[in-house]
Design a protein around this motif. Structure first.
Motif, short mmCIF file in Angstrom:
data_model
loop_
_atom_site.label_atom_id
_atom_site.label_comp_id
_atom_site.label_asym_id
_atom_site.label_seq_id
_atom_site.Cartn_x
_atom_site.Cartn_y
_atom_site.Cartn_z
N LEU A 148 25.44 -31.51 -41.65
CA LEU A 148 24.22 -32.12 -41.07
C LEU A 148 24.99 -31.46 -39.42
O LEU A 148 25.88 -31.57 -39.27
N CYS A 149 23.98 -30.57 -39.56
CA CYS A 149 24.22 -29.70 -37.96
C CYS A 149 23.30 -30.09 -37.46
O CYS A 149 22.50 -31.29 -37.13
N SER A 150 23.11 -29.24 -35.80
CA SER A 150 22.39 -29.34 -34.68
C SER A 150 21.88 -28.64 -33.57
O SER A 150 22.12 -27.57 -33.39
N ALA A 151 20.76 -28.48 -33.10
CA ALA A 151 20.35 -26.96 -32.01
C ALA A 151 21.30 -27.43 -31.08
O ALA A 151 21.78 -26.25 -30.80
N PHE A 152 22.13 -28.65 -30.56
CA PHE A 152 22.64 -28.46 -29.81
C PHE A 152 24.31 -27.88 -29.93
O PHE A 152 24.73 -27.18 -29.08
N GLY A 153 24.46 -27.86 -31.47
CA GLY A 153 25.11 -26.22 -31.54
C GLY A 153 24.53 -25.18 -31.23
O GLY A 153 25.60 -24.05 -30.99
N LEU A 154 23.58 -24.83 -30.89
CA LEU A 154 23.07 -22.91 -30.66
C LEU A 154 22.67 -23.26 -28.75
O LEU A 154 23.37 -22.34 -28.28
N HIS A 155 22.39 -24.25 -28.41
CA HIS A 155 21.69 -23.98 -27.24
C HIS A 155 22.60 -24.70 -26.23
O HIS A 155 22.35 -25.20 -25.10
N GLY A 156 23.54 -25.99 -26.22
CA GLY A 156 24.51 -26.33 -25.95
C GLY A 156 23.71 -28.27 -25.17
O GLY A 156 22.83 -28.22 -25.97
N ALA A 157 24.65 -28.69 -25.07
CA ALA A 157 24.30 -29.99 -25.01
C ALA A 157 24.77 -30.83 -23.51
O ALA A 157 26.25 -30.48 -23.33
N ALA A 158 24.16 -30.45 -22.02
CA ALA A 158 24.32 -31.49 -21.32
C ALA A 158 25.20 -31.96 -21.11
O ALA A 158 24.83 -33.22 -22.07
N LEU A 159 26.05 -32.80 -20.92
CA LEU A 159 26.95 -33.73 -20.60
C LEU A 159 27.76 -34.19 -22.42
O LEU A 159 27.86 -35.63 -22.16
N SER A 166 31.46 -29.45 -31.69
CA SER A 166 31.77 -29.48 -33.38
C SER A 166 30.08 -29.23 -34.13
O SER A 166 30.46 -28.52 -35.16
N LYS A 167 29.12 -29.11 -33.69
CA LYS A 167 27.86 -28.37 -34.33
C LYS A 167 28.34 -27.45 -34.29
O LYS A 167 27.06 -27.03 -35.74
N THR A 187 26.11 -23.75 -53.40
CA THR A 187 24.95 -23.00 -52.43
C THR A 187 25.28 -24.09 -51.35
O THR A 187 25.81 -25.47 -51.78
N VAL A 188 25.84 -24.10 -50.44
CA VAL A 188 25.99 -24.04 -48.86
C VAL A 188 24.36 -24.51 -48.06
O VAL A 188 25.12 -23.43 -47.38
N ASN A 189 23.91 -25.41 -46.95
CA ASN A 189 23.12 -25.03 -45.91
C ASN A 189 23.25 -26.30 -45.26
O ASN A 189 24.28 -27.28 -45.45
N ALA A 190 22.85 -26.25 -44.23
CA ALA A 190 22.95 -27.04 -43.02
C ALA A 190 21.74 -27.61 -42.81
O ALA A 190 20.88 -26.37 -42.47
N VAL A 191 21.34 -28.46 -42.45
CA VAL A 191 20.64 -29.42 -42.21
C VAL A 191 20.38 -29.69 -40.10
O VAL A 191 21.19 -30.81 -39.98
N SER A 192 19.63 -29.67 -39.66
CA SER A 192 18.99 -29.64 -38.44
C SER A 192 18.94 -30.65 -37.85
O SER A 192 17.36 -30.24 -37.92
N PRO A 193 18.61 -31.83 -37.75
CA PRO A 193 17.56 -32.81 -37.65
C PRO A 193 17.29 -33.66 -35.94
O PRO A 193 17.84 -33.01 -35.50
#
Length: 260
Positions: A148-159, A166-167, A187-193
């Motif tokens: 499980l991933c997150s868009a925060f791992g791309l654009h950052g997460a303020a605070l 980690s993401k 296969t190895v994939n991640a989902v960013s929900p």
């Protein structure tokens, strides 16, 4: 449960971490409705058993195990239990995340162990899941690891720098393991929900003005449902017809984040 025509994971065994509630429970229920036998790995055995009972009530098979993903030995024991009880392990979904992930905090306000504790569940937990599950997934000839991933791992997460870090790292781990494990048929994939989890509901309850403002950013007009939107997307990614997809980060967020 779903009818036979949609039971694409019949006979397969999936282990879902952090499945004692919230998004993990939704994933576990979605897996069961397409025929998977589900191992619920939860930090508290009582919540894991609640999820197992919900699955059994719908006619599915489930085993609840009290597990701490920050412990490699704990994850090895969970995988061993899955193999012993159901005869193998086909899919592992690492959903568990630290409770602080949903609580914004400046980096300078982190206590000495805040950073380590958050990464221990999110990132070290992913490592432990991968190490513990490799042999079992390899044995199937077509194992699947979903992180499980997150868009925060791309654009950052303020605070929320620990969560973003980690993401972001999980994105890299996903792609590295896809390359490393491809020759073994895994296969190895991640989902960013983006899902309206209990944590999100609690946040909006404290900040009601932000709810409508935030949801207005979703092109589809709503935050995802744990089981119906995110859980079923993950089951689709495990469908044998998608066995040629690996090393990908799949956004399951109603169009919220569309940048590469």
């Amino acid at each position: 449960m779903s009818n036979q025509m949609t039971r694409v994971l019949d006979g397969e065994t999936v282990l879902v971490t952090g499945a004692g509630g919230g998004l993990g429970r939704g994933i576990a229920l979605a897996m069961a409705e397409v025929g998977a036998r589900v191992v619920i790995a939860a930090r508290r055995g009582s919540t894991g058993e609640e999820t197992a009972q919900l699955i059994r009530a719908e006619g599915g098979e489930a085993l609840a195990i009290e597990t701490d993903v920050t412990s490699l030995e704990g994850m090895r024991q969970a995988v061993t239990a899955a193999v012993s009880h159901f005869g193998g392990l086909d899919i592992l979904v690492h959903n568990a995340t630290h409770g602080a992930s949903g609580h914004p905090k400046n980096l300078e306000d982190f206590a000495d162990d805040d950073w380590d504790n958050q990464l221990a569940v999110d990132l070290v937990g992913a490592h432990n899941c991968a190490v513990a599950a490799f042999d079992a997934l390899h044995a199937t000839g077509c194992g699947r690891l979903i992180l499980l991933c997150s868009a925060f791992g791309l654009h950052g997460a303020a605070l929320n720098p620990g969560y973003a870090a980690s993401k972001g790292a999980i994105r890299g781990l996903t792609k590295a393991l896809a390359r490393e494990w491809g020759p073994f048929g895994i296969t190895v994939n991640a989902v960013s929900p983006a899902a309206l989890t209990p944590a999100a509901e609690a946040f909006f309850a404290m900040n009601p003005v932000l709810r409508d403002q935030y949801i207005a950013n979703f092109p589809l007009g709503y935050m995802g449902r744990e089981r119906e939107d995110v859980g079923r997307a993950i089951t689709a990614l495990c469908n044998p017809n998608l066995s040629y997809v690996t090393g990908q980060i799949i956004q399951v967020d109603g169009g919220l984040y569309t940048a590469v």
